[in-house]
Scaffold this active site. Structure first.
Site, short mmCIF file in Angstrom:
data_model
loop_
_atom_site.label_atom_id
_atom_site.label_comp_id
_atom_site.label_asym_id
_atom_site.label_seq_id
_atom_site.Cartn_x
_atom_site.Cartn_y
_atom_site.Cartn_z
N ARG A 189 24.61 4.10 31.36
CA ARG A 189 23.47 5.02 31.16
C ARG A 189 23.72 6.34 31.86
O ARG A 189 23.69 6.44 33.09
CB ARG A 189 22.20 4.37 31.73
N ASP A 224 12.33 13.62 21.21
CA ASP A 224 13.38 12.84 20.55
C ASP A 224 13.54 13.38 19.14
O ASP A 224 12.81 12.99 18.23
CB ASP A 224 12.99 11.35 20.55
N HIS A 282 26.85 11.71 23.10
CA HIS A 282 25.44 11.57 23.53
C HIS A 282 25.28 12.11 24.97
O HIS A 282 24.94 11.39 25.91
CB HIS A 282 25.10 10.08 23.48
N GLN A 293 22.49 -1.17 18.75
CA GLN A 293 21.97 0.20 18.88
C GLN A 293 23.10 1.16 19.27
O GLN A 293 23.84 0.90 20.21
CB GLN A 293 20.87 0.16 19.95
N ARG A 295 30.58 2.47 22.38
CA ARG A 295 30.19 2.63 23.79
C ARG A 295 30.21 1.33 24.57
O ARG A 295 30.08 1.34 25.78
CB ARG A 295 28.82 3.32 23.90
N GLU A 311 22.82 16.19 22.32
CA GLU A 311 23.88 15.38 21.71
C GLU A 311 24.43 16.11 20.49
O GLU A 311 23.65 16.68 19.72
CB GLU A 311 23.29 14.02 21.30
C1 BG6 Z 1 18.83 8.99 21.67
C2 BG6 Z 1 17.84 8.54 20.65
O1 BG6 Z 1 19.95 9.51 21.03
O2 BG6 Z 1 19.24 7.89 22.47
C3 BG6 Z 1 16.66 7.90 21.36
O3 BG6 Z 1 17.44 9.65 19.86
C4 BG6 Z 1 17.12 6.78 22.24
O4 BG6 Z 1 15.74 7.41 20.38
C5 BG6 Z 1 18.18 7.33 23.19
O5 BG6 Z 1 16.02 6.25 22.98
C6 BG6 Z 1 18.76 6.29 24.15
O6 BG6 Z 1 19.23 5.19 23.46
P1 BG6 Z 1 19.80 3.95 24.25
O7 BG6 Z 1 20.21 2.95 23.23
O8 BG6 Z 1 20.96 4.46 25.05
O9 BG6 Z 1 18.69 3.47 25.13
#
Ligand code: BG6
Length: 275
Positions: A60, A195, A149, A77, A82, A248
């Site tokens: 993160r 977002d 990102h 997701q 990653r 991003e």
């Molecule tokens: C962003 C998305 O790119 O990433 C958000 O637009 C999302 O909707 C964020 O919450 C973080 O995503 P993750 O999977 O790393 O918690």
């Protein structure tokens, strides 16, 4: 200088790049994830103190590499890049003193398509260039999205401005039905959860003192989770949202398709202002 640091330190393997100017960067093989970019003593990237550093889990903060799926879908997701273990392909000092490293990922048990994904990182005195290259090494076309990102460290989200997206259409992911709107503001300021996917944007923008110049990456996401979403994220501190903003860069909307043998490349250069 390029130093490969392995598990001896108790962390996951990573590559540390040091420029003669004093700039540095740190890249984990897990996710090809850049977790630090410093210009002198100044850390340009935000990292959550609650981040996991564990197999199968995303880090993160820093610069997560998103491929081949942005957001939710059939894959985990934001795709598998990653959360995959990448190989270190090579590292070198360039003739003009910059420090380069390439990492690659060539398979995932989560995806049926043969591919080769390379991440190139080039550390300059006050800049960081990150290049993604995807090759379809199979015999059928595949669709994909690809995004850097990037989490920027900011002193205060309420004093933060993103510039360069005036007049661009965006998809608002915080509102039901994800309506499309046009950005009217000269600078994007923050006072709540944000977002948004800005579609087909100009190639030069900025966040506070950092210039972002991209190529082959038409779209930009601007994200801050603000208060409630921060509380729902188990790997992000409740009080960390004021110190970060994600800007991003990538290809999201619409997804791209690569034919067999085809290659796609996209890159982003971050340049810090001198101060
Ligand atoms: C962003 C998305 O790119 O990433 C958000 O637009 C999302 O909707 C964020 O919450 C973080 O995503 P993750 O999977 O790393 O918690």
């Amino acid at each position: 200088m390029i130093e490969v640091v392995d598990k001896v330190s108790g962390k996951m393997p990573r590559v540390v790049l040091t420029h003669s100017s004093g700039a540095s960067a740190e890249v984990y093989l897990h996710g090809a994830h850049i977790t630090s970019w410093k210009v002198g003593e100044r850390e340009m990237l935000f990292m959550s103190e609650k981040s996991h550093f564990a197999p199968g889990k995303p880090i993160r903060g820093g610069i997560p590499v998103i491929f081949p799926q942005f957001g939710a879908g059939e894959l985990p997701q934001h795709g598998f890049a990653r959360i995959s273990e990448w190989e270190l392909e090579g590292a070198e000092l360039t003739d003009d003193g910059d420090v380069a490293v390439n990492l690659q990922l060539t398979e995932s048990e989560l995806w049926p398509h043969p591919f080769a994904l390379r991440l190139g990182v080039l550390l300059g005195a006050d800049s960081l260039m990150v290049r993604m290259r995807v090759k379809n090494t199979g015999s059928a076309p595949f669709p994909f999205q690809a995004v850097l990102h990037t989490y920027f460290a900011v002193e205060d989200i309420r004093e933060t401005a993103v510039r360069g997206l005036t007049g661009v259409t965006y998809v608002d992911d915080t509102l039901a039905g994800n309506p499309r709107e046009v950005e009217e503001r000269q600078e994007i300021r923050f006072s709540g959860e944000t977002d948004r996917i800005y579609v087909d944007t100009p190639n030069k923008l900025s966040v506070n003192g950092v210039t972002i110049e991209k190529s082959g990456m038409p779209d930009v996401v601007v994200w801050n989770p603000w208060i409630d979403k921060s509380k729902r994220m188990e790997d992000f501190g409740d009080d960390e949202y004021p110190r970060m903003v994600c800007v991003e860069t990538g290809a999201i909307e619409p997804p791209l398709t690569l034919d067999p043998g085809g290659v796609w490349e996209g890159s982003t250069v971050f340049t810090a202002s001198r101060r």
